[in-house]
Design a protein around this motif. Structure first.
Motif, mmCIF file in Angstrom:
data_model
loop_
_atom_site.group_PDB
_atom_site.id
_atom_site.type_symbol
_atom_site.label_atom_id
_atom_site.label_comp_id
_atom_site.label_asym_id
_atom_site.label_seq_id
_atom_site.Cartn_x
_atom_site.Cartn_y
_atom_site.Cartn_z
ATOM 1 N N THR A 8 0.862 -1.182 0.000
ATOM 2 C CA THR A 8 0.000 0.000 0.000
ATOM 3 C C THR A 8 0.893 1.225 0.000
ATOM 4 O O THR A 8 2.022 1.189 0.497
ATOM 5 C CB THR A 8 -0.931 0.050 1.224
ATOM 6 N N GLY A 49 -5.099 6.605 -0.570
ATOM 7 C CA GLY A 49 -4.510 5.304 -0.312
ATOM 8 C C GLY A 49 -4.655 4.413 -1.536
ATOM 9 O O GLY A 49 -5.694 4.429 -2.196
ATOM 10 N N VAL A 51 -3.351 0.382 -3.363
ATOM 11 C CA VAL A 51 -2.594 -0.864 -3.389
ATOM 12 C C VAL A 51 -1.813 -0.802 -4.687
ATOM 13 O O VAL A 51 -2.362 -0.443 -5.731
ATOM 14 C CB VAL A 51 -3.521 -2.101 -3.373
ATOM 15 N N LEU A 75 -9.702 2.904 0.902
ATOM 16 C CA LEU A 75 -8.391 2.906 1.553
ATOM 17 C C LEU A 75 -8.151 4.253 2.223
ATOM 18 O O LEU A 75 -8.417 5.305 1.648
ATOM 19 C CB LEU A 75 -7.280 2.643 0.539
ATOM 20 N N LEU A 96 -2.905 -4.575 4.535
ATOM 21 C CA LEU A 96 -2.557 -5.507 3.463
ATOM 22 C C LEU A 96 -1.504 -6.487 3.958
ATOM 23 O O LEU A 96 -0.538 -6.099 4.610
ATOM 24 C CB LEU A 96 -2.016 -4.740 2.252
ATOM 25 N N GLU A 119 1.645 4.825 3.936
ATOM 26 C CA GLU A 119 0.933 3.581 3.668
ATOM 27 C C GLU A 119 -0.570 3.792 3.848
ATOM 28 O O GLU A 119 -1.019 4.888 4.125
ATOM 29 C CB GLU A 119 1.463 2.459 4.564
#
Length: 182
Positions: A8, A49, A51, A75, A96, A119
């Motif tokens: 992340t 945020g 991934v 996120l 994650l 993150e």
């Protein structure tokens, strides 16, 4: 980790992932709160945020400007050291988690931690007893250039496209669909 790695991130600037070799995803919690759907994106606003996924290496992600955060992204990004929250199990947050076989999920945070700057995590609004949330992709994205003779009906592949003979717990691609092995 060999193959695709997942992590992340949260940046202090708007980012443009186009042509960088890094795949970026926003995340949406399913209504059932049993899994998270990842959707590919080529740009992200500051503080959003994400991934990200890429083979091991060093990548330069160009900054851009004028972007707004996605309203459908669940996120929560940590944009500065001053925003690092202390998260306890009662906060119902998930981070994650990557496995050696290339599979990933969101695992419930089970002890009090200070979440790191740069993150992102997911927080559910109501208490969940599940220790992890499975990940689904909105499109099949992990397998590339698989020849017909390599494919079989019973073959399992990691999300990064590596064939697995005996899958352990986690997410895999089988017959063109993402499946969860428990």
């Amino acid at each position: 980790m060999d193959g695709q790695g997942f992590s992340t991130i949260c940046s202090i600037t708007d980012l443009d992932f186009e042509g960088t070799g890094v795949t970026a995803y926003t995340a949406k919690i399913a209504n059932s709160k049993e899994y998270v759907t990842l959707s590919g994106t080529t740009q992200a606003a500051a503080g959003e945020g994400l991934v990200v996924s890429a083979p091991a290496g060093i990548y330069v992600i160009p900054a851009t400007s004028g972007l707004t955060r996605s309203e459908s992204n669940d996120l929560i990004g940590i944009i500065s050291t001053g925003e690092q929250p202390e998260i306890s199990p009662a906060d119902n947050c998930y981070a994650l988690r990557s496995y050696n076989d290339g599979s990933v999920d969101f695992a419930k945070i089970t002890s009090t931690v200070t979440f790191p700057y740069g993150e992102a995590y997911i927080q559910l609004s109501d208490v969940q007893s599940a220790l992890n949330l499975a990940i689904k992709f909105n499109t099949a994205m992990g397998i590339k250039n698989v020849s017909a003779e390599e494919e079989t009906e019973s073959a399992y592949y990691t999300l990064s496209g590596v064939r697995v003979q005996k899958p352990a717990k986690g997410l895999y691609v089988r017959d063109g669909k993402v499946v969860l092995v428990k």
